[in-house]
Design an enzyme around this catalytic site. Sequence first.
Site, short mmCIF file in Angstrom:
data_model
loop_
_atom_site.label_atom_id
_atom_site.label_comp_id
_atom_site.label_asym_id
_atom_site.label_seq_id
_atom_site.Cartn_x
_atom_site.Cartn_y
_atom_site.Cartn_z
N GLY A 1 44.81 65.29 40.79
CA GLY A 1 44.81 65.66 42.20
C GLY A 1 45.15 67.12 42.37
O GLY A 1 45.69 67.76 41.45
N CYS B 1 46.77 64.08 34.32
CA CYS B 1 47.02 65.36 34.99
C CYS B 1 48.11 65.20 36.06
O CYS B 1 49.27 65.01 35.74
CB CYS B 1 45.73 65.92 35.57
SG CYS B 1 45.84 67.68 36.01
N TYR B 2 47.75 65.22 37.36
CA TYR B 2 48.75 65.00 38.39
C TYR B 2 49.44 63.66 38.19
O TYR B 2 50.64 63.50 38.48
CB TYR B 2 48.12 65.06 39.78
CG TYR B 2 49.09 64.79 40.92
CD1 TYR B 2 49.78 65.84 41.52
CD2 TYR B 2 49.32 63.50 41.38
CE1 TYR B 2 50.68 65.61 42.56
CE2 TYR B 2 50.21 63.25 42.41
CZ TYR B 2 50.89 64.30 43.00
OH TYR B 2 51.78 64.07 44.02
N HIS C 1 41.97 65.94 31.09
CA HIS C 1 41.09 64.99 31.78
C HIS C 1 40.17 64.29 30.79
O HIS C 1 39.12 64.83 30.41
CB HIS C 1 40.27 65.70 32.85
CG HIS C 1 41.07 66.15 34.02
ND1 HIS C 1 41.27 65.36 35.13
CD2 HIS C 1 41.76 67.29 34.24
CE1 HIS C 1 42.04 66.00 36.00
NE2 HIS C 1 42.36 67.17 35.48
N GLU D 1 38.30 61.78 31.40
CA GLU D 1 37.15 61.18 32.07
C GLU D 1 35.92 62.08 32.10
O GLU D 1 34.80 61.60 32.32
CB GLU D 1 37.52 60.76 33.49
CG GLU D 1 37.72 61.89 34.49
CD GLU D 1 39.13 62.44 34.50
OE1 GLU D 1 39.51 63.04 35.52
OE2 GLU D 1 39.85 62.28 33.50
N SER E 1 14.58 53.93 52.19
CA SER E 1 13.99 55.25 52.01
C SER E 1 12.90 55.24 50.95
O SER E 1 12.10 56.16 50.87
CB SER E 1 15.08 56.24 51.56
OG SER E 1 15.52 55.95 50.25
N GLY F 1 13.73 55.20 47.79
CA GLY F 1 14.41 55.65 46.59
C GLY F 1 15.07 54.50 45.86
O GLY F 1 15.05 53.35 46.30
N VAL F 2 15.71 54.82 44.73
CA VAL F 2 16.34 53.79 43.90
C VAL F 2 17.43 53.05 44.66
O VAL F 2 17.47 51.81 44.67
CB VAL F 2 16.93 54.43 42.62
CG1 VAL F 2 17.64 53.37 41.78
CG2 VAL F 2 15.86 55.13 41.82
N ASP F 3 18.31 53.78 45.33
CA ASP F 3 19.49 53.18 45.95
C ASP F 3 19.12 52.17 47.03
O ASP F 3 19.55 51.02 47.00
CB ASP F 3 20.39 54.26 46.55
CG ASP F 3 20.71 55.35 45.55
OD1 ASP F 3 20.64 55.07 44.33
OD2 ASP F 3 21.03 56.47 45.97
N SER F 4 18.33 52.61 48.01
CA SER F 4 18.00 51.72 49.12
C SER F 4 17.09 50.58 48.66
O SER F 4 17.18 49.47 49.18
CB SER F 4 17.34 52.50 50.26
OG SER F 4 16.10 53.05 49.87
N LYS G 1 24.84 55.80 39.97
CA LYS G 1 23.39 55.72 39.93
C LYS G 1 22.88 54.96 38.71
O LYS G 1 21.98 54.12 38.82
CB LYS G 1 22.81 57.13 39.94
CG LYS G 1 21.28 57.18 39.89
CD LYS G 1 20.65 56.75 41.19
CE LYS G 1 20.81 57.84 42.23
NZ LYS G 1 20.05 57.54 43.47
#
Length: 550
Positions: free
Chosen positions: A74, A101-102, A188, A190, A242, A244-247, A406
């Site tokens: 953070g 970290c934080y 970090h 990640e 839309s 696209g992949v997501d919708s 994604k």
Amino acid sequence: MVKALAFVCNRALNLRNSSVETQSIVVLDFGAQYSQLIARRIREQKIFSVVLPFNASLEEIRSYSPVGIILSGGPSSVYDKDAPLADKSVFDLGVPVLGICYGLQFMVYALGGKVRPAAKREYGHAQVEIQHSDSQLFQGLPQQLSVWMSHGDSAEELPAGFRLTAKTPNALAAIENAARKMWAVQFHPEVHHTPLGSEILRNFALNICGAKPSWTPQHFIDATVAQVRQQVGNGRAICALSGGVDSSVAAVLVDRAMRDAPALSGAQGSGKSRLTCVFVNNGVLRKNEFEKVQQNMRDNLGLRLVAVDATDRFMKKLAGVTDPEKKRKIIGNEFIEVFDDEAHRILQNKDEGEVEWLVQGTLYPDVIESRSVRGPSEVIKSHHNVGGLPEKMKLKLIEPLKDLFKDEVRRIGRDLGMPEDILQRQPFPGPGLAVRILGEVTKERADLLRECDEIVVGEIKKAGLYQKIWQSFAVLLPVMSVGVMGDQRTYAYTCAVRAVHSEDGMTADWVPLPYEVLKTISNRIVNEVRGVNRVVYDITSKPPGTIEWE
């Protein structure tokens, strides 16, 4: 009529699948922009992980049946007056805790140690030396590690019972109190800049927490379909499609849950669906996209689709607007208005019942960059699916993908049996070309960018690079420059080309496209797009930039 809900806070369907999940790693978010990356790395081990705000109650944390807890990084200092501080009782839940970290600094501060501003801030690559080979967190790893640091504070005095397990030339890098099930790192793990970071998180999740790798795409599909059926009942929904992949994945997933009895076995195309997909032409789609999406969604996926050409509405609202945030919010607000109007039209068929729900393909990165729904993370920009929504709306939201990245969405789509040409489509922003047209959005500029973008994408595909690149596109700059074409002076727009590598959109590196590909793209744009006489290439990574220009 469409049922009204007064405030946004009551609008969303909670798709948490705790009834199915039997374990999790809970990430407490202290405001890190990349808290979701931690959850992502855990999920890569086939372990469910959820991000909660730092001040989540112990009751809420326990409700996710955690086998481990991770304290994120953070931007704050633990000694700041308004520093985010979690309930200290989190250390008494009886499960392993990892601070990052934080998160390390909070652990030290909360347990009686001392944190001070570091004499030298560490930012960027650093070399870490492991001090104790018997540490479970570093099991199987070399003594020297390359890591990514980003901190201005340092733990000067450790709490009782802790030992130093790794250090850099400047400061401590890791500590632990194995007896109390507490570990922490100052770097970090990640991010990709820490090459062996995933192994560190794997050691924590599998070896220390004893988590079982049982979370799979099919597991998510079954749980989500069951939850949507339970919450929505016999209600009707419209989907913000839309193409696209997501919708598209969100639509197919919810469509499976909202089909009548013949389709409850999971078969596609059988049974009457109570989901109607609405595809809106907002005037800033790519070339021929309005027609292509309609064909794809109806023919390939068998979805109920209503197509609405609202180009004039959007263009009138965008006239004279240059601020990128205003563009996004205008498009978001108009998007909802169009949906509301379409819902009323759909309701003319009284026999099918009321439309109460709106389906959107919002993803994790959209949420974290748009608003601090789970923690105090600083807002980078609003997204069409989230930050652009008005304060009042008439439909309740279903966002089945809002906790996914994604690549996870693509895996879900494959398990749903969706075609690869849909799943492999590169990401496209909700506000469309409006955030790739710097300055005012006009029909002339949108048409110019459509032609440029068609050339960029076409040449990337021709070179066999389309599926190897996260995103590749053109940007129209509000920069006019002098050129010479056919022995005549020109004064025309500049087009920027952007191509990036990424796994989840949270971080990205620019792609060194082959010179021949860049040469062909440039030659075609300046020769075929009347109104553009200069092409430049964007070589900025994220961070410090963003993937989109606005």
